[in-house]
Design a protein around this motif. Structure first.
Motif, PDB file in Angstrom:
ATOM      1  N   VAL A  86      -4.309  -0.736  -7.563  1.00 24.73           N
ATOM      2  CA  VAL A  86      -5.527  -1.220  -6.912  1.00 24.73           C
ATOM      3  C   VAL A  86      -5.772  -2.680  -7.275  1.00 24.73           C
ATOM      4  CG1 VAL A  86      -8.036  -1.003  -6.851  1.00 24.73           C
ATOM      5  CG2 VAL A  86      -6.599   1.037  -6.684  1.00 24.73           C
ATOM      6  N   GLU A  87      -5.608  -3.006  -8.564  1.00 24.48           N
ATOM      7  CA  GLU A  87      -5.846  -4.382  -8.999  1.00 24.48           C
ATOM      8  C   GLU A  87      -4.789  -5.334  -8.436  1.00 24.48           C
ATOM      9  OE1 GLU A  87      -6.202  -4.792 -13.185  1.00 24.48           O
ATOM     10  OE2 GLU A  87      -6.329  -6.983 -13.129  1.00 24.48           O
ATOM     11  N   ALA A  88      -3.528  -4.889  -8.426  1.00 22.74           N
ATOM     12  CA  ALA A  88      -2.441  -5.771  -7.987  1.00 22.74           C
ATOM     13  C   ALA A  88      -2.486  -6.015  -6.472  1.00 22.74           C
ATOM     14  CB  ALA A  88      -1.093  -5.154  -8.381  1.00 22.74           C
ATOM     15  N   ILE A  89      -2.805  -4.986  -5.720  1.00 16.72           N
ATOM     16  CA  ILE A  89      -2.817  -5.131  -4.254  1.00 16.72           C
ATOM     17  C   ILE A  89      -4.068  -5.872  -3.803  1.00 16.72           C
ATOM     18  CG2 ILE A  89      -2.823  -3.901  -2.054  1.00 16.72           C
ATOM     19  CD1 ILE A  89      -1.364  -1.578  -3.499  1.00 16.72           C
ATOM     20  N   GLY A  90      -5.197  -5.522  -4.370  1.00 15.18           N
ATOM     21  CA  GLY A  90      -6.462  -6.162  -3.972  1.00 15.18           C
ATOM     22  C   GLY A  90      -6.868  -5.738  -2.576  1.00 15.18           C
TER      23      GLY A  90
ATOM     24  N   VAL B 127       0.821  -1.214   0.000  1.00 14.85           N
ATOM     25  CA  VAL B 127       0.000   0.000   0.000  1.00 14.85           C
ATOM     26  C   VAL B 127       0.856   1.266   0.000  1.00 14.85           C
ATOM     27  CG1 VAL B 127      -2.080  -0.983   1.047  1.00 14.85           C
ATOM     28  CG2 VAL B 127      -0.219  -0.128   2.510  1.00 14.85           C
ATOM     29  N   ARG B 128       2.119   1.150   0.415  1.00 11.25           N
ATOM     30  CA  ARG B 128       2.995   2.328   0.388  1.00 11.25           C
ATOM     31  C   ARG B 128       3.085   2.907  -1.018  1.00 11.25           C
ATOM     32  NH1 ARG B 128       7.055   3.059   4.573  1.00 11.25           N
ATOM     33  NH2 ARG B 128       8.350   3.989   2.948  1.00 11.25           N
ATOM     34  N   ASP B 129       3.094   2.036  -2.045  1.00 14.82           N
ATOM     35  CA  ASP B 129       3.202   2.527  -3.425  1.00 14.82           C
ATOM     36  C   ASP B 129       1.977   3.346  -3.811  1.00 14.82           C
ATOM     37  OD1 ASP B 129       5.651   1.279  -3.680  1.00 14.82           O
ATOM     38  OD2 ASP B 129       4.823  -0.538  -4.598  1.00 14.82           O
ATOM     39  N   LEU B 130       0.796   2.907  -3.362  1.00 12.90           N
ATOM     40  CA  LEU B 130      -0.420   3.665  -3.680  1.00 12.90           C
ATOM     41  C   LEU B 130      -0.424   4.997  -2.927  1.00 12.90           C
ATOM     42  CD1 LEU B 130      -3.130   3.844  -5.108  1.00 12.90           C
ATOM     43  CD2 LEU B 130      -4.157   2.558  -3.216  1.00 12.90           C
TER      44      LEU B 130
ATOM     45  N   VAL C  78      -8.700   9.586  -5.011  1.00 11.39           N
ATOM     46  CA  VAL C  78      -8.004  10.852  -4.744  1.00 11.39           C
ATOM     47  C   VAL C  78      -7.032  11.150  -5.877  1.00 11.39           C
ATOM     48  CG1 VAL C  78      -6.399  12.041  -3.191  1.00 11.39           C
ATOM     49  CG2 VAL C  78      -8.235  10.631  -2.245  1.00 11.39           C
ATOM     50  N   VAL C  79      -6.307  10.134  -6.341  1.00 15.50           N
ATOM     51  CA  VAL C  79      -5.393  10.331  -7.472  1.00 15.50           C
ATOM     52  C   VAL C  79      -6.176  10.848  -8.684  1.00 15.50           C
ATOM     53  CG1 VAL C  79      -3.794   9.210  -9.057  1.00 15.50           C
ATOM     54  CG2 VAL C  79      -3.845   8.517  -6.645  1.00 15.50           C
ATOM     55  N   ARG C  80      -7.292  10.204  -8.981  1.00 12.61           N
ATOM     56  CA  ARG C  80      -8.085  10.607 -10.165  1.00 12.61           C
ATOM     57  C   ARG C  80      -8.577  12.046 -10.028  1.00 12.61           C
ATOM     58  NH1 ARG C  80     -10.761   5.351  -8.814  1.00 12.61           N
ATOM     59  NH2 ARG C  80      -9.546   3.746  -9.904  1.00 12.61           N
ATOM     60  N   SER C  81      -9.014  12.407  -8.840  1.00  8.75           N
ATOM     61  CA  SER C  81      -9.542  13.765  -8.658  1.00  8.75           C
ATOM     62  C   SER C  81      -8.437  14.811  -8.805  1.00  8.75           C
ATOM     63  CB  SER C  81     -10.204  13.897  -7.286  1.00  8.75           C
ATOM     64  OG  SER C  81      -9.258  13.801  -6.244  1.00  8.75           O
ATOM     65  N   ARG C  82      -7.236  14.477  -8.356  1.00  8.26           N
ATOM     66  CA  ARG C  82      -6.156  15.458  -8.419  1.00  8.26           C
ATOM     67  C   ARG C  82      -5.605  15.632  -9.838  1.00  8.26           C
ATOM     68  NH1 ARG C  82      -8.247  15.918  -4.222  1.00  8.26           N
ATOM     69  NH2 ARG C  82      -7.333  16.619  -2.256  1.00  8.26           N
ATOM     70  N   VAL C  83      -5.603  14.585 -10.653  1.00  5.41           N
ATOM     71  CA  VAL C  83      -5.054  14.713 -12.008  1.00  5.41           C
ATOM     72  C   VAL C  83      -6.072  15.286 -12.981  1.00  5.41           C
ATOM     73  CG1 VAL C  83      -3.446  12.820 -11.600  1.00  5.41           C
ATOM     74  CG2 VAL C  83      -5.626  12.358 -12.745  1.00  5.41           C
TER      75      VAL C  83
ATOM     76  N   SER D 153     -12.205  -1.380  -0.728  1.00  8.43           N
ATOM     77  CA  SER D 153     -12.869  -0.069  -0.735  1.00  8.43           C
ATOM     78  C   SER D 153     -11.918   1.029  -0.251  1.00  8.43           C
ATOM     79  CB  SER D 153     -14.130  -0.105   0.130  1.00  8.43           C
ATOM     80  OG  SER D 153     -13.818  -0.386   1.474  1.00  8.43           O
ATOM     81  N   HIS D 154     -11.051   0.718   0.709  1.00  3.73           N
ATOM     82  CA  HIS D 154     -10.058   1.700   1.142  1.00  3.73           C
ATOM     83  C   HIS D 154      -9.118   2.047  -0.018  1.00  3.73           C
ATOM     84  CE1 HIS D 154     -10.608   0.199   5.507  1.00  3.73           C
ATOM     85  NE2 HIS D 154     -11.157   1.384   5.398  1.00  3.73           N
ATOM     86  N   LEU D 155      -8.621   1.012  -0.692  1.00  2.88           N
ATOM     87  CA  LEU D 155      -7.680   1.252  -1.791  1.00  2.88           C
ATOM     88  C   LEU D 155      -8.346   2.041  -2.916  1.00  2.88           C
ATOM     89  CD1 LEU D 155      -5.793  -2.172  -2.013  1.00  2.88           C
ATOM     90  CD2 LEU D 155      -5.273  -0.168  -0.637  1.00  2.88           C
ATOM     91  N   GLU D 156      -9.593   1.723  -3.195  1.00  3.53           N
ATOM     92  CA  GLU D 156     -10.313   2.436  -4.250  1.00  3.53           C
ATOM     93  C   GLU D 156     -10.505   3.906  -3.873  1.00  3.53           C
ATOM     94  OE1 GLU D 156     -11.914   3.518  -7.618  1.00  3.53           O
ATOM     95  OE2 GLU D 156     -11.001   1.545  -7.288  1.00  3.53           O
ATOM     96  N   ALA D 157     -10.746   4.160  -2.583  1.00  8.18           N
ATOM     97  CA  ALA D 157     -10.902   5.548  -2.126  1.00  8.18           C
ATOM     98  C   ALA D 157      -9.601   6.332  -2.330  1.00  8.18           C
ATOM     99  CB  ALA D 157     -11.308   5.571  -0.650  1.00  8.18           C
ATOM    100  N   HIS D 158      -8.472   5.689  -2.049  1.00 10.46           N
ATOM    101  CA  HIS D 158      -7.190   6.380  -2.261  1.00 10.46           C
ATOM    102  C   HIS D 158      -6.919   6.573  -3.758  1.00 10.46           C
ATOM    103  CE1 HIS D 158      -5.741   6.638   1.881  1.00 10.46           C
ATOM    104  NE2 HIS D 158      -6.286   5.464   2.086  1.00 10.46           N
TER     105      HIS D 158
END
Length: 252
Positions: free
Chosen positions: A232-236, A144-147, A206-211, A198-203
């Motif tokens: 998101v897909e790789a971490i699950g 999750v550090r990468d995300l 944030v990326v999508r909203s900022r770009v 759902s946590h990972l998708e929420a983070h």
């Protein structure tokens, strides 16, 4: 009201019954719900986000809120949602007896830490209890550090500052000790922390909203969006790191 276990665990050894309380950074109102369920006389839920303010208010709504019953235990009547900056809380000095900061400081940039600590100290009555519940920095081998790093990169591009900073419990303890608080106890609330889909998708959101501010044809925009989806897909989902609960006290 549905109250997360981390909140009930953090509150269980504090004198909430009959107290005037403040949830700093109300988010979705987790600590607000916990304080009201524990018998707080009054809860001020402070947030600078209109959606969060509406969510916190609706969360404590009961089926009887619109009838004519005069029930002093009714949750909504004991709640005031304040849309405000935590660096300038619209409350007088010494106004509250319990303060919660549940999952707040990981979204506070380092430059704002002192201003928020100073303001929380100003509104705290003598003998006030402060509960700081947050996350230790994730382990070096946590995926999750990468995300989180990607989220910070996108926020730096859009806002000029990181979105997430994980402060160790000792660091926040030293910060508030500098404002006269004393650390009462330090306990683990979650170990490991379950980072769900759902946590990972929420983070990732944030990326999508900022770009969004970048040109649609930008290669950087496409790369950031693609990387978010890949992570998101790789971490699950992943369980990693620790959530801590720090309880502090202001002198009488």
């Amino acid at each position: 009201m549905d109250v997360p276990r981390t909140v009930t665990t953090a509150l269980e050894d504090r004198p909430i019954e009959g107290a005037v309380c403040l949830e700093a950074g109300a988010g979705v109102g987790n600590a607000t719900a916990g304080l009201l369920a524990s018998g707080a006389a009054r809860v001020y839920a402070v947030t600078d986000d209109r959606t969060h303010a509406e969510t916190a208010l609706e969360r404590v709504r009961s089926p009887t809120d619109d009838d004519d019953t005069d029930d002093p235990r009714r949750a909504r009547g004991r709640l005031a949602v304040l849309e405000a900056d935590l660096r300038a809380i619209p409350l007088p000095d010494d106004a509250v007896e319990v303060i919660t900061a549940h999952g707040l400081f990981n979204v506070v940039p380092p430059a704002d830490l002192d201003a928020i600590a100073r303001e929380l100290t100003r509104v705290a009555a003598p003998g006030c209890h402060l509960l700081v519940d947050d996350y230790e920095p994730p382990p070096d081998d946590a995926a999750v550090r990468d995300l989180f790093a990607l989220e910070n990169a996108a926020a730096q591009l859009a806002d000029g500052e990181p979105m997430l900073t994980f402060y160790p419990a000792d660091a926040l303890g030293r910060l508030f000790t500098g404002y006269g608080w004393t650390v009462d106890r330090h306990r683990t609330l979650l170990d490991p922390v379950p980072w769900t889909e759902s946590h990972l998708e929420a983070h990732a959101e944030v990326v999508r909203s900022r770009v969004d501010a970048l040109p649609a044809e930008s290669e950087l925009r496409a790369a950031l969006l693609g990387r978010a989806d890949t992570l998101v897909e790789a971490i699950g989902s992943e369980s990693a790191g620790e959530m801590y609960g720090l309880a502090l006290r202001r002198p009488e």
